[in-house]
Design a protein around this motif. Sequence first.
Motif, PDB file in Angstrom:
ATOM      1  N   LYS A  90       0.701  -1.042   0.247  1.00 56.37           N
ATOM      2  CA  LYS A  90      -0.076   0.040  -0.245  1.00 56.37           C
ATOM      3  C   LYS A  90       0.487   1.167   0.209  1.00 56.37           C
ATOM      4  O   LYS A  90       2.127   0.788   0.338  1.00 56.37           O
ATOM      5  N   ALA A  91       0.708   2.654   0.080  1.00 59.31           N
ATOM      6  CA  ALA A  91       1.267   3.229  -0.391  1.00 59.31           C
ATOM      7  C   ALA A  91       1.314   4.101   0.809  1.00 59.31           C
ATOM      8  O   ALA A  91       1.217   3.131   2.334  1.00 59.31           O
ATOM      9  N   GLY A  92       3.395   4.184   0.817  1.00 62.65           N
ATOM     10  CA  GLY A  92       3.835   4.062   1.950  1.00 62.65           C
ATOM     11  C   GLY A  92       4.628   2.767   2.188  1.00 62.65           C
ATOM     12  O   GLY A  92       5.701   2.852   2.969  1.00 62.65           O
ATOM     13  N   ASP A  93       5.071   1.119   2.216  1.00 62.86           N
ATOM     14  CA  ASP A  93       4.937   0.966   1.881  1.00 62.86           C
ATOM     15  C   ASP A  93       6.447   0.266   1.079  1.00 62.86           C
ATOM     16  O   ASP A  93       6.578   1.665   0.270  1.00 62.86           O
ATOM     17  N   CYS A  94       7.734  -0.476   1.194  1.00 61.30           N
ATOM     18  CA  CYS A  94       9.054  -0.432   0.631  1.00 61.30           C
ATOM     19  C   CYS A  94       8.953  -1.583   0.181  1.00 61.30           C
ATOM     20  O   CYS A  94       8.748  -2.201   1.066  1.00 61.30           O
TER      21      CYS A  94
ATOM     22  N   ASP B 274      15.018  -0.890  -2.281  1.00 54.75           N
ATOM     23  CA  ASP B 274      14.858  -0.213  -3.355  1.00 54.75           C
ATOM     24  C   ASP B 274      13.926   0.788  -4.184  1.00 54.75           C
ATOM     25  O   ASP B 274      14.006   1.561  -4.624  1.00 54.75           O
ATOM     26  N   TYR B 275      12.591   0.151  -3.303  1.00 52.83           N
ATOM     27  CA  TYR B 275      11.331   0.954  -4.069  1.00 52.83           C
ATOM     28  C   TYR B 275       9.910   1.662  -2.264  1.00 52.83           C
ATOM     29  O   TYR B 275       9.810   0.920  -2.100  1.00 52.83           O
ATOM     30  N   LYS B 276      10.039   2.834  -2.954  1.00 54.17           N
ATOM     31  CA  LYS B 276       8.776   2.915  -2.150  1.00 54.17           C
ATOM     32  C   LYS B 276       7.581   3.367  -2.715  1.00 54.17           C
ATOM     33  O   LYS B 276       7.142   3.832  -3.750  1.00 54.17           O
ATOM     34  N   VAL B 277       6.298   2.786  -2.685  1.00 54.27           N
ATOM     35  CA  VAL B 277       5.136   2.908  -3.268  1.00 54.27           C
ATOM     36  C   VAL B 277       4.266   3.862  -2.550  1.00 54.27           C
ATOM     37  O   VAL B 277       4.006   4.775  -1.645  1.00 54.27           O
ATOM     38  N   LEU B 278       3.708   5.063  -3.796  1.00 54.54           N
ATOM     39  CA  LEU B 278       3.293   6.240  -4.285  1.00 54.54           C
ATOM     40  C   LEU B 278       1.833   6.275  -3.848  1.00 54.54           C
ATOM     41  O   LEU B 278       0.987   6.462  -3.854  1.00 54.54           O
TER      42      LEU B 278
ATOM     43  N   ARG C 281      -7.136 -11.004  -9.928  1.00 56.15           N
ATOM     44  CA  ARG C 281      -5.968  -9.682  -9.326  1.00 56.15           C
ATOM     45  C   ARG C 281      -5.090  -8.814 -10.493  1.00 56.15           C
ATOM     46  O   ARG C 281      -4.019  -8.973 -11.017  1.00 56.15           O
ATOM     47  N   TRP C 282      -5.951  -8.415 -10.373  1.00 57.16           N
ATOM     48  CA  TRP C 282      -6.014  -6.593 -11.423  1.00 57.16           C
ATOM     49  C   TRP C 282      -4.910  -5.352 -10.953  1.00 57.16           C
ATOM     50  O   TRP C 282      -5.705  -5.594  -9.726  1.00 57.16           O
ATOM     51  N   PHE C 283      -4.208  -5.201 -10.726  1.00 58.56           N
ATOM     52  CA  PHE C 283      -3.532  -3.827  -9.770  1.00 58.56           C
ATOM     53  C   PHE C 283      -2.504  -3.329 -10.237  1.00 58.56           C
ATOM     54  O   PHE C 283      -1.400  -3.853 -11.134  1.00 58.56           O
ATOM     55  N   VAL C 284      -2.737  -1.954 -10.413  1.00 63.92           N
ATOM     56  CA  VAL C 284      -1.164  -1.231 -10.264  1.00 63.92           C
ATOM     57  C   VAL C 284      -0.643  -0.286  -9.578  1.00 63.92           C
ATOM     58  O   VAL C 284      -0.960  -0.272  -8.339  1.00 63.92           O
ATOM     59  N   ILE C 285       1.148  -0.888  -9.357  1.00 61.81           N
ATOM     60  CA  ILE C 285       1.108  -0.166  -8.122  1.00 61.81           C
ATOM     61  C   ILE C 285       2.501   0.736  -9.092  1.00 61.81           C
ATOM     62  O   ILE C 285       2.910   0.737  -9.391  1.00 61.81           O
ATOM     63  N   CYS C 286       1.838   1.990  -8.372  1.00 58.59           N
ATOM     64  CA  CYS C 286       2.953   3.392  -8.523  1.00 58.59           C
ATOM     65  C   CYS C 286       3.995   3.808  -7.196  1.00 58.59           C
ATOM     66  O   CYS C 286       4.006   3.720  -6.183  1.00 58.59           O
ATOM     67  N   PHE C 287       5.537   3.565  -8.268  1.00 53.95           N
ATOM     68  CA  PHE C 287       6.117   4.180  -6.985  1.00 53.95           C
ATOM     69  C   PHE C 287       7.867   4.514  -7.383  1.00 53.95           C
ATOM     70  O   PHE C 287       7.652   5.201  -8.995  1.00 53.95           O
ATOM     71  N   LYS C 288       7.896   4.768  -6.725  1.00 54.94           N
ATOM     72  CA  LYS C 288       9.898   5.925  -6.927  1.00 54.94           C
ATOM     73  C   LYS C 288      10.889   5.488  -5.456  1.00 54.94           C
ATOM     74  O   LYS C 288      10.832   4.112  -5.657  1.00 54.94           O
ATOM     75  N   GLU C 289      11.931   6.040  -6.702  1.00 55.95           N
ATOM     76  CA  GLU C 289      13.338   4.973  -5.393  1.00 55.95           C
ATOM     77  C   GLU C 289      12.952   5.121  -4.334  1.00 55.95           C
ATOM     78  O   GLU C 289      12.537   6.609  -3.773  1.00 55.95           O
ATOM     79  N   ASN C 290      13.081   4.817  -2.790  1.00 55.21           N
ATOM     80  CA  ASN C 290      13.607   4.591  -2.015  1.00 55.21           C
ATOM     81  C   ASN C 290      14.592   5.821  -0.810  1.00 55.21           C
ATOM     82  O   ASN C 290      15.970   5.322  -1.696  1.00 55.21           O
TER      83      ASN C 290
END
Length: 130
Positions: free
Chosen positions: A54-58, A81-85, A115-124
């Motif tokens: 979820k948003a905020g998880d790495c 490496d990544y953080k969920v936005l 199970r359909w979903f999209v995760i938007c992330f950035k570098e942590n």
Amino acid sequence: MSQTPLGGLNVSYTSVQIRRNRLIFLGLVLVLAGLVVFWALGPYDTKDQSATLKAGDCFQNIGTEKEATTKKLDCTDPHADYKVLKMDKDGVVDTFSCSDVPGTTGSLTQSGPGRWFVICFKENDEKGKK
């Protein structure tokens, strides 16, 4: 008058043979049904934790770029490496789900039975900090 040609069918089964054939058929049907249930219900890769993010998880991608497999980690972990936005449980196409999320540098799209979903992330940025 009809005659059976030489070597024709002259089938007579005993009750033991009939019972055995029925048991073999039933066994094959049960094996086939078991395979269908196994295919439909699992096992799914339980190491992949993408659906729980979820948003905020790495997370760390322990898979490949084409077949991502995520491992949820504390954001200060040196391997995170990544953080969920954003987690879009209704998303199907990453360009639609992540286009309005500021700071997004990547996306992960998962699809499968129910199970359909999209995760938007950035570098942590917190990686390795304590």
